[in-house]
Write an enzyme that holds these catalytic residues in place. Structure first.
Site, PDB file in Angstrom:
ATOM      1  N   TYR A  26      20.402   4.100  42.921  1.00 59.35           N
ATOM      2  CA  TYR A  26      18.997   3.687  43.027  1.00 59.35           C
ATOM      3  C   TYR A  26      18.880   2.218  43.427  1.00 59.35           C
ATOM      4  O   TYR A  26      17.958   1.826  44.126  1.00 59.35           O
ATOM      5  CB  TYR A  26      18.251   3.995  41.721  1.00 59.35           C
ATOM      6  CG  TYR A  26      17.861   5.455  41.643  1.00 59.35           C
ATOM      7  CD1 TYR A  26      18.666   6.386  40.996  1.00 59.35           C
ATOM      8  CD2 TYR A  26      16.720   5.925  42.288  1.00 59.35           C
ATOM      9  CE1 TYR A  26      18.330   7.737  40.971  1.00 59.35           C
ATOM     10  CE2 TYR A  26      16.378   7.267  42.276  1.00 59.35           C
ATOM     11  CZ  TYR A  26      17.188   8.166  41.617  1.00 59.35           C
ATOM     12  OH  TYR A  26      16.848   9.499  41.619  1.00 59.35           O
ATOM     13  N   ARG A  71      19.177   2.232  47.081  1.00 59.35           N
ATOM     14  CA  ARG A  71      17.913   2.638  47.687  1.00 59.35           C
ATOM     15  C   ARG A  71      16.886   1.526  47.592  1.00 59.35           C
ATOM     16  O   ARG A  71      16.146   1.269  48.537  1.00 59.35           O
ATOM     17  CB  ARG A  71      17.387   3.921  47.027  1.00 59.35           C
ATOM     18  CG  ARG A  71      18.200   5.158  47.363  1.00 59.35           C
ATOM     19  CD  ARG A  71      17.660   6.403  46.680  1.00 59.35           C
ATOM     20  NE  ARG A  71      16.316   6.751  47.144  1.00 59.35           N
ATOM     21  CZ  ARG A  71      15.621   7.788  46.642  1.00 59.35           C
ATOM     22  NH1 ARG A  71      16.144   8.515  45.660  1.00 59.35           N
ATOM     23  NH2 ARG A  71      14.436   8.073  47.088  1.00 59.35           N
ATOM     24  N   VAL A 130       8.687   6.593  46.254  1.00 56.53           N
ATOM     25  CA  VAL A 130       9.047   5.661  45.178  1.00 56.53           C
ATOM     26  C   VAL A 130       9.248   4.255  45.742  1.00 56.53           C
ATOM     27  O   VAL A 130       9.630   3.344  45.022  1.00 56.53           O
ATOM     28  CB  VAL A 130      10.322   6.160  44.431  1.00 56.53           C
ATOM     29  CG1 VAL A 130      10.043   7.486  43.734  1.00 56.53           C
ATOM     30  CG2 VAL A 130      11.518   6.303  45.374  1.00 56.53           C
ATOM     31  N   ASP A 131       8.934   4.092  47.048  1.00 57.09           N
ATOM     32  CA  ASP A 131       9.052   2.741  47.636  1.00 57.09           C
ATOM     33  C   ASP A 131       7.732   1.991  47.422  1.00 57.09           C
ATOM     34  O   ASP A 131       6.758   2.547  46.908  1.00 57.09           O
ATOM     35  CB  ASP A 131       9.422   2.840  49.136  1.00 57.09           C
ATOM     36  CG  ASP A 131       8.341   3.522  49.985  1.00 57.09           C
ATOM     37  OD1 ASP A 131       8.687   4.461  50.740  1.00 57.09           O
ATOM     38  OD2 ASP A 131       7.168   3.123  49.895  1.00 57.09           O
ATOM     39  N   HIS A 151       5.766  10.351  41.670  1.00 56.38           N
ATOM     40  CA  HIS A 151       7.192  10.454  41.336  1.00 56.38           C
ATOM     41  C   HIS A 151       7.753   9.131  40.852  1.00 56.38           C
ATOM     42  O   HIS A 151       8.969   8.922  40.880  1.00 56.38           O
ATOM     43  CB  HIS A 151       7.976  10.958  42.563  1.00 56.38           C
ATOM     44  CG  HIS A 151       7.656  12.381  42.883  1.00 56.38           C
ATOM     45  ND1 HIS A 151       7.868  12.942  44.124  1.00 56.38           N
ATOM     46  CD2 HIS A 151       7.092  13.362  42.129  1.00 56.38           C
ATOM     47  CE1 HIS A 151       7.480  14.210  44.110  1.00 56.38           C
ATOM     48  NE2 HIS A 151       7.003  14.488  42.914  1.00 56.38           N
ATOM     49  N   PRO A 163       5.242  15.701  62.297  1.00 50.64           N
ATOM     50  CA  PRO A 163       5.755  16.187  63.587  1.00 50.64           C
ATOM     51  C   PRO A 163       6.130  17.673  63.530  1.00 50.64           C
ATOM     52  O   PRO A 163       6.184  18.345  64.545  1.00 50.64           O
ATOM     53  CB  PRO A 163       7.004  15.335  63.819  1.00 50.64           C
ATOM     54  CG  PRO A 163       7.098  14.357  62.725  1.00 50.64           C
ATOM     55  CD  PRO A 163       6.079  14.677  61.706  1.00 50.64           C
ATOM     56  N   ALA A 195       3.658   9.443  62.015  1.00 47.78           N
ATOM     57  CA  ALA A 195       2.568   8.728  61.349  1.00 47.78           C
ATOM     58  C   ALA A 195       2.199   7.440  62.081  1.00 47.78           C
ATOM     59  O   ALA A 195       1.013   7.079  62.157  1.00 47.78           O
ATOM     60  CB  ALA A 195       2.981   8.411  59.914  1.00 47.78           C
TER      61      ALA A 195
HETATM   62  P1  OAD Z   1      10.873  15.437  52.605  1.00 50.84           P
HETATM   63  O1  OAD Z   1      12.106  14.716  53.023  1.00 50.84           O
HETATM   64  O2  OAD Z   1      10.983  16.758  51.875  1.00 50.84           O
HETATM   65  O3  OAD Z   1       9.940  15.726  53.895  1.00 50.84           O
HETATM   66  C1  OAD Z   1       9.652  14.668  54.782  1.00 50.84           C
HETATM   67  C2  OAD Z   1       8.565  15.179  55.733  1.00 50.84           C
HETATM   68  O4  OAD Z   1       8.204  14.099  56.599  1.00 50.84           O
HETATM   69  C3  OAD Z   1       9.048  16.319  56.632  1.00 50.84           C
HETATM   70  O5  OAD Z   1       8.048  17.347  56.656  1.00 50.84           O
HETATM   71  C4  OAD Z   1       9.164  15.659  58.023  1.00 50.84           C
HETATM   72  O6  OAD Z   1       8.811  16.574  59.052  1.00 50.84           O
HETATM   73  C5  OAD Z   1       8.114  14.586  57.917  1.00 50.84           C
HETATM   74  N1  OAD Z   1       8.358  13.436  58.794  1.00 50.84           N
HETATM   75  C6  OAD Z   1       9.537  12.960  59.250  1.00 50.84           C
HETATM   76  N2  OAD Z   1       9.327  11.870  60.031  1.00 50.84           N
HETATM   77  C7  OAD Z   1       7.968  11.655  60.048  1.00 50.84           C
HETATM   78  C8  OAD Z   1       7.123  10.695  60.658  1.00 50.84           C
HETATM   79  N3  OAD Z   1       7.632   9.719  61.432  1.00 50.84           N
HETATM   80  N4  OAD Z   1       5.788  10.787  60.456  1.00 50.84           N
HETATM   81  C9  OAD Z   1       5.273  11.780  59.693  1.00 50.84           C
HETATM   82  N5  OAD Z   1       6.023  12.732  59.072  1.00 50.84           N
HETATM   83  C10 OAD Z   1       7.351  12.655  59.260  1.00 50.84           C
HETATM   84  O7  OAD Z   1      10.012  14.404  51.745  1.00 50.84           O
HETATM   85  P2  OAD Z   1       8.832  14.723  50.743  1.00 50.84           P
HETATM   86  O8  OAD Z   1       7.973  15.864  51.221  1.00 50.84           O
HETATM   87  O9  OAD Z   1       8.148  13.443  50.477  1.00 50.84           O
HETATM   88  O10 OAD Z   1      11.084  13.449  44.931  1.00 50.84           O
HETATM   89  O11 OAD Z   1       9.654  15.198  49.429  1.00 50.84           O
HETATM   90  C11 OAD Z   1       8.913  15.380  48.224  1.00 50.84           C
HETATM   91  C12 OAD Z   1       9.816  14.974  47.094  1.00 50.84           C
HETATM   92  O12 OAD Z   1      11.046  15.708  47.160  1.00 50.84           O
HETATM   93  C13 OAD Z   1      10.225  13.520  47.154  1.00 50.84           C
HETATM   94  O13 OAD Z   1       9.220  12.684  46.594  1.00 50.84           O
HETATM   95  C14 OAD Z   1      11.476  13.521  46.287  1.00 50.84           C
HETATM   96  C15 OAD Z   1      12.064  14.903  46.560  1.00 50.84           C
HETATM   97  O14 OAD Z   1      12.451  15.531  45.356  1.00 50.84           O
HETATM   98  C16 OAD Z   1      11.694  12.420  44.195  1.00 50.84           C
HETATM   99  O15 OAD Z   1      12.466  11.625  44.695  1.00 50.84           O
HETATM  100  C17 OAD Z   1      11.301  12.411  42.764  1.00 50.84           C
END
Ligand code: OAD
Length: 254
Positions: A68, A71, A104-105, A120, A219, A236
């Site tokens: 962590y 990160r 978490v950033d 989270h 995307p 984004a």
């Molecule tokens: P993920 O890594 O599961 O998904 C990231 C999403 O962002 C995907 O759908 C990508 O298509 C999209 N993506 C990638 N590049 C992008 C961009 N430039 N603009 C827009 N979208 C883009 O991440 P989360 O959905 O946030 O929990 O994951 C949810 C949780 O799963 C996280 O918070 C983490 C994990 O368990 C903890 O760490 C507690």
């Protein structure tokens, strides 16, 4: 301006209560790996789900704290992107908006968002693993894989990262605030989340069930496509500034 952006700009320009719901894709273009990619570089040998658990911390606190801290160092070296700034611009123009993030950033904060709801937790909110006393964020970032965690100033217990681990409940206050906001908004904008991890992934669905307009920025296709009224396919940093410009381009609310 493309039709989808127009389809999103009209309801966003009329909305009084907006929820912005973000995931790791929000920070991807700042160079912060999305959750699945977090194992590139130093940690590619490790399974994140084996590191982000209370059991992993109990068994090897130095390895988990070190991961962590690695990160947190990556986040400190990163900078907020145009997508983060566009989110802050929406919040500034819609007084009734609430930002809910799974990240978490601290990039939303550094882009000007005053008080994101961190579902989270945060890399910048360490606490004692024994008595839960908040602990100071260490100065600088120790390098290396195993970094023994600091000790609590009150009970000397090992300090843990202030993030939610697999198998742990979400902070009660955060999830209640998120459900309350999603249940009563006119529009929910979901950005950069795969919509796979519950209960956070429930938030856009709560808004849809309550009759809100749901706009997705990603995307790729996600399970949230089926509850979204408009899908803006793209990164984004391109889609969000174009959307803000379409609604408030000349600085005035349309
Ligand atoms: P993920 O890594 O599961 O998904 C990231 C999403 O962002 C995907 O759908 C990508 O298509 C999209 N993506 C990638 N590049 C992008 C961009 N430039 N603009 C827009 N979208 C883009 O991440 P989360 O959905 O946030 O929990 O994951 C949810 C949780 O799963 C996280 O918070 C983490 C994990 O368990 C903890 O760490 C507690």
């Amino acid at each position: 301006m493309g039709q989808p952006t127009r389809d999103a700009a009209v309801p966003l320009g009329q909305a009084r209560r907006v929820v912005i719901f973000t995931g790791a894709g929000m920070s991807a273009e700042s160079g912060v790996p999305t959750f699945r990619d977090a194992l590139t570089g130093l940690w590619r040998r490790f399974d994140a789900q084996a590191l982000a658990t209370p059991e992993a911390f109990r068994d090897d606190p130095a390895l988990v704290w070190g991961w962590y801290e690695w990160r947190r160092g990556a986040v400190q070296r990163a900078r907020p992107n145009a997508g983060h700034r566009a989110v802050a611009a929406i919040e500034a123009r819609v007084p009734g908006s609430v930002l809910i993030t799974q990240n978490v950033d601290d990039l939303h904060e550094r882009a000007g968002s005053a008080a994101p709801v961190h579902l989270h937790g945060s890399l910048f909110a360490p606490r004692c693993s024994a008595c839960a006393l908040p602990a100071p964020v260490p100065d600088g970032v120790a390098d290396g894989r195993r970094v023994p965690p600091p000790r609590c100033g009150r009970c000397s217990g090992p300090v843990r990262p202030g993030v939610v681990w697999f198998g742990e409940p979400l902070p009660r206050e955060a999830i209640d605030a998120a459900v309350e906001a999603a249940s009563s908004c006119d529009l929910l904008l979901t950005v950069g989340t795969s919509g796979l991890v519950y209960p956070a992934a429930e938030i856009p669905q709560v808004a849809a069930r309550a009759g809100a307009t749901v706009i997705q920025v990603n995307p790729d296709e996600t399970p949230l496509d089926r509850v979204s009224d408009v899908n803006l396919r793209g990164p984004a940093t391109q889609v969000l500034p174009a959307l803000v410009d379409a609604v408030w381009g000349n600085g005035q609310r349309t």
